[in-house]
Design an enzyme around this catalytic site. Sequence first.
Site, mmCIF file in Angstrom:
data_model
loop_
_atom_site.group_PDB
_atom_site.id
_atom_site.type_symbol
_atom_site.label_atom_id
_atom_site.label_comp_id
_atom_site.label_asym_id
_atom_site.label_seq_id
_atom_site.Cartn_x
_atom_site.Cartn_y
_atom_site.Cartn_z
ATOM 1 C CE LYS A 185 -1.149 2.635 2.693
ATOM 2 N NZ LYS A 185 -1.265 3.486 2.068
ATOM 3 C CE LYS A 188 -4.877 10.652 2.290
ATOM 4 N NZ LYS A 188 -3.411 10.471 2.904
ATOM 5 C CD GLU A 261 13.930 1.478 7.126
ATOM 6 O OE1 GLU A 261 15.165 2.357 8.006
ATOM 7 O OE2 GLU A 261 15.471 0.167 7.316
ATOM 8 C CG LEU A 262 9.441 4.005 12.653
ATOM 9 C CD1 LEU A 262 9.279 4.149 13.596
ATOM 10 C CD2 LEU A 262 8.211 3.994 11.727
ATOM 11 C CB CYS A 295 13.982 9.887 7.390
ATOM 12 S SG CYS A 295 14.858 8.415 6.041
ATOM 13 C CD GLU A 392 10.576 13.695 10.027
ATOM 14 O OE1 GLU A 392 9.038 13.236 10.549
ATOM 15 O OE2 GLU A 392 11.840 12.631 9.468
HETATM 16 P P1 NAP Z 1 2.992 8.422 7.689
HETATM 17 O O1 NAP Z 1 1.813 9.787 7.563
HETATM 18 O O2 NAP Z 1 3.260 7.695 8.259
HETATM 19 O O3 NAP Z 1 2.950 8.246 6.008
HETATM 20 C C1 NAP Z 1 3.983 6.492 5.963
HETATM 21 C C2 NAP Z 1 2.533 5.939 5.211
HETATM 22 O O4 NAP Z 1 1.893 5.007 5.836
HETATM 23 C C3 NAP Z 1 1.352 6.479 3.870
HETATM 24 O O5 NAP Z 1 1.777 4.987 3.366
HETATM 25 C C4 NAP Z 1 0.653 5.763 5.057
HETATM 26 O O6 NAP Z 1 -0.721 5.903 4.025
HETATM 27 C C5 NAP Z 1 0.395 5.288 6.379
HETATM 28 N N1 NAP Z 1 -0.636 4.915 6.707
HETATM 29 C C6 NAP Z 1 -0.856 7.004 7.201
HETATM 30 N N2 NAP Z 1 -1.540 5.923 8.728
HETATM 31 C C7 NAP Z 1 -1.704 4.455 8.163
HETATM 32 C C8 NAP Z 1 -2.792 4.152 9.403
HETATM 33 N N3 NAP Z 1 -3.524 4.275 10.011
HETATM 34 N N4 NAP Z 1 -2.974 2.690 8.611
HETATM 35 C C9 NAP Z 1 -1.856 1.987 7.612
HETATM 36 N N5 NAP Z 1 -0.718 2.738 7.060
HETATM 37 C C10 NAP Z 1 -1.064 4.436 7.799
HETATM 38 O O7 NAP Z 1 4.163 9.314 6.319
HETATM 39 P P2 NAP Z 1 4.241 9.948 5.494
HETATM 40 O O8 NAP Z 1 3.943 11.988 6.049
HETATM 41 O O9 NAP Z 1 3.340 9.537 4.397
HETATM 42 O O10 NAP Z 1 6.178 10.209 4.824
HETATM 43 C C11 NAP Z 1 6.448 11.254 6.437
HETATM 44 C C12 NAP Z 1 7.369 10.042 7.055
HETATM 45 O O11 NAP Z 1 8.418 9.434 6.935
HETATM 46 C C13 NAP Z 1 8.437 11.079 7.333
HETATM 47 O O12 NAP Z 1 8.113 10.915 9.057
HETATM 48 C C14 NAP Z 1 9.481 10.735 7.102
HETATM 49 O O13 NAP Z 1 11.105 10.828 8.044
HETATM 50 C C15 NAP Z 1 9.053 8.621 7.492
HETATM 51 N N6 NAP Z 1 10.491 7.983 6.186
HETATM 52 C C16 NAP Z 1 11.044 7.344 7.434
HETATM 53 C C17 NAP Z 1 12.089 6.723 5.451
HETATM 54 C C18 NAP Z 1 13.000 5.486 6.943
HETATM 55 O O14 NAP Z 1 13.618 5.308 5.598
HETATM 56 N N7 NAP Z 1 13.356 6.068 8.065
HETATM 57 C C19 NAP Z 1 12.073 6.904 4.498
HETATM 58 C C20 NAP Z 1 11.203 7.542 4.297
HETATM 59 C C21 NAP Z 1 10.430 8.912 5.345
HETATM 60 P P3 NAP Z 1 -1.573 7.554 3.560
HETATM 61 O O15 NAP Z 1 -1.231 8.759 3.623
HETATM 62 O O16 NAP Z 1 -2.096 7.326 1.809
HETATM 63 O O17 NAP Z 1 -2.550 8.043 4.473
#
Ligand code: NAP
Length: 488
Positions: A185, A188, A261-262, A295, A392
């Site tokens: 998944k 979006k 990976e957060l 990240c 962040e």
């Molecule tokens: P996010 O809001 O946590 O979303 C990440 C993924 O999780 C998306 O596919 C999102 O789907 C999904 N998601 C959200 N709520 C969910 C739930 N309740 N249940 C299941 N899936 C759910 O993060 P983002 O804003 O997209 O990405 C930015 C974050 O990613 C930053 O904190 C960044 O540091 C982190 N990141 C970490 C790494 C690493 O390798 N450590 C690499 C890249 C990014 P939808 O958006 O479709 O709702």
Amino acid sequence: MTIATQEQTVVDAVPKALYIAGEWRDAAAGGTLTVEDPATGEALCEVADAQPDDAKAALAAAHETQASWAAAAPRDRGEVLRRAFEELTERADELALLMTLEMGKPVAESKAEIVYAAEFFRWFSEEAVRIEGRYSISANGQGRVLTMKQPVGPSLLITPWNFPMAMGTRKIGPAVAAGCTMVWKPAKQTPLCALALADILERAGLPGGVLNLITSSSSGSVMEPLIRDPRARKLSFTGSTEVGRMLIEQSAEQILKVSMELGGNAPFLIFEDADLDAAVEGALLAKMRNIGEACTSANRFHVADAVAAPFAEKLAERMGALKVGRGTEDDVRVGPLIDEGAREKVHELVQDALGKGATAIVGGEAANGRGYFYKPTVLGDVSPDARVLKEEIFGPVAPVTSFESEEDAIRAANDTEYGLVAYVFTSNLERAFRVVEGLETGMVGLNQGMVSNAGAPFGGVKQSGFGREGGHEGIEEYLETKYVAMNL
Ligand code: NAP
């Protein structure tokens, strides 16, 4: 072909349906979600919007296909990845444009991501045939210890929008190589890159049911039932710490094998003995790659007292000169942020820092016009209690603070709940090792502003997560070790 036609052509070429059990199908309830261009706020297209029933069908397909895929020859699994690597490489220009349209980063950066993403397929095509166990003699001389590696089973993959292709291949590559089936998944905001990738894997010969892709606007309600379903055995998530924490709780019910990976809050340390020009180059890369939406982005610059002011000035000069605009335009180096919410959060952090005494050496405000642009910003004299140092940022903002001693620098660097990556610039070898050893992070960029590399173990400690992606470690996340005891 006009630019607009070219853009339409790459969007039209992508399937817009769910990919389940080797078939492209509409969402059962018939719904669609709109994909937007963050540079204009305009709709690009509609794609299928999966509901819980679609997700269950995807997991059922993964479960039914697991045994046959685990039994496929490792070489055959590797060759699928190799062919997909080749197609990604051949089509890098077209896919880069697609990525820029839905995610916003400049086309040159999108192309670099396609290359990086493809590298995971090449790397894991080579790992597929090197999955090994061991044979050893027990201490008592009688027993024999045999270990074998086996695929963990159906894996749930959830990825963010910021690296829409590479965050997928970094999970799919090792899962395919290990013999795991998957439900993926993507976020979006960026379903098109995921759909294009599934299409490429299908044409590379991946059997139906191995990868099942569901695009959805309701991530929570489609994924939670799968995470709580005993047919799933693994969850690999890349995204925010907040969502990761919730998913760890959900995955406790079935005791899933979990990789997380957060988020990050990367410190960038510059010592007085550093090559300042090299540090500025490294800072630009670590801060401005992906518009600061990574990240691994340098979140805060801790600079030795003696060089803090010249560093901030040089960085401000370079950041202020970067062209901001739609990622498809020539020479643009800074695209839009992903949405208005992201832009508001960035501006809030800047306002908080200014309110606590910081100065905006350059930038400090949103750009005019449509799209979610924010001006590259360097903040000087940032107070230690400013939120921008603790949260962040995920945008083109560089807060600069100074330190007096090496111990202060390490203490400041570690003063965070995150632990993904840190950057260190120094020309003193002994200091480099002392500081690297003292940092509480999973990765360190030593005199360089980028750590991403398909052949290296990427991942964090503390609240940046656990598990590693890439390198030899990456495939271990998709394998279980079985031990066989024998007496001769
Ligand atoms: P996010 O809001 O946590 O979303 C990440 C993924 O999780 C998306 O596919 C999102 O789907 C999904 N998601 C959200 N709520 C969910 C739930 N309740 N249940 C299941 N899936 C759910 O993060 P983002 O804003 O997209 O990405 C930015 C974050 O990613 C930053 O904190 C960044 O540091 C982190 N990141 C970490 C790494 C690493 O390798 N450590 C690499 C890249 C990014 P939808 O958006 O479709 O709702």
